[in-house]
Design an enzyme around this catalytic site. Structure first.
Site, short mmCIF file in Angstrom:
data_model
loop_
_atom_site.label_atom_id
_atom_site.label_comp_id
_atom_site.label_asym_id
_atom_site.label_seq_id
_atom_site.Cartn_x
_atom_site.Cartn_y
_atom_site.Cartn_z
N SER A 8 -2.98 26.40 -16.06
CA SER A 8 -3.52 26.36 -15.22
C SER A 8 -5.28 25.35 -15.08
O SER A 8 -5.11 25.59 -14.49
CB SER A 8 -3.55 27.89 -14.25
OG SER A 8 -4.34 28.59 -14.71
N CYS A 9 -4.41 25.27 -16.96
CA CYS A 9 -6.70 24.58 -16.86
C CYS A 9 -6.51 23.05 -17.27
O CYS A 9 -5.66 22.43 -17.96
CB CYS A 9 -6.81 25.47 -17.99
SG CYS A 9 -8.65 25.29 -19.02
N ASP A 10 -7.74 22.31 -16.33
CA ASP A 10 -7.65 21.27 -16.27
C ASP A 10 -8.48 20.19 -17.24
O ASP A 10 -7.12 19.72 -17.79
CB ASP A 10 -8.35 20.98 -14.86
CG ASP A 10 -8.53 20.84 -13.35
OD1 ASP A 10 -7.28 21.16 -12.98
OD2 ASP A 10 -8.59 21.61 -12.69
#
Length: 109
Positions: A8-10
């Site tokens: 979920s980390c950009d």
């Protein structure tokens, strides 16, 4: 190459996409789903010390002041998502984050 991050980390998605675009397929270790081994955590702390902790994270903001003052290794053991991401290990060389230095190291740019 091993890639420690979160799905979920950009920054992790951006880094992974850039690596894959150059033909690199790292072993992806999701710190939330897969966890981080004691040996890897110790190596990350040895390499980066306090910088391994992401103090801008939601997890960090949810900690008490006593918890925030704790040992970085213990914090990462209890809350793996506190790790600044991505952490990439390739041929014994470690990088943290996805700024120009890490990009140059892994992409040869």
């Amino acid at each position: 190459m091993r890639f420690f991050g979160l799905k979920s980390c950009d920054s992790c998605r951006k880094a992974l996409k850039a690596l894959q675009a150059t033909g690199i397929e790292p072993q992806v270790i999701d710190v939330r789903a897969d966890g981080v081994s004691d040996a890897d955590r110790a190596q990350i702390i040895a390499q980066f010390g306090d910088k391994a902790i992401n103090r801008a994270s939601t997890t960090w903001r949810g900690l008490s002041d006593d918890e925030k003052a704790g040992d970085p290794a213990a914090l990462l053991a209890a809350h793996p998502t506190l790790m600044k991401r991505p952490v990439i290990e390739a041929d014994g060389q470690w990088s943290i984050g996805w700024k120009a230095d890490a990009q140059a190291m892994h992409l040869g740019a």
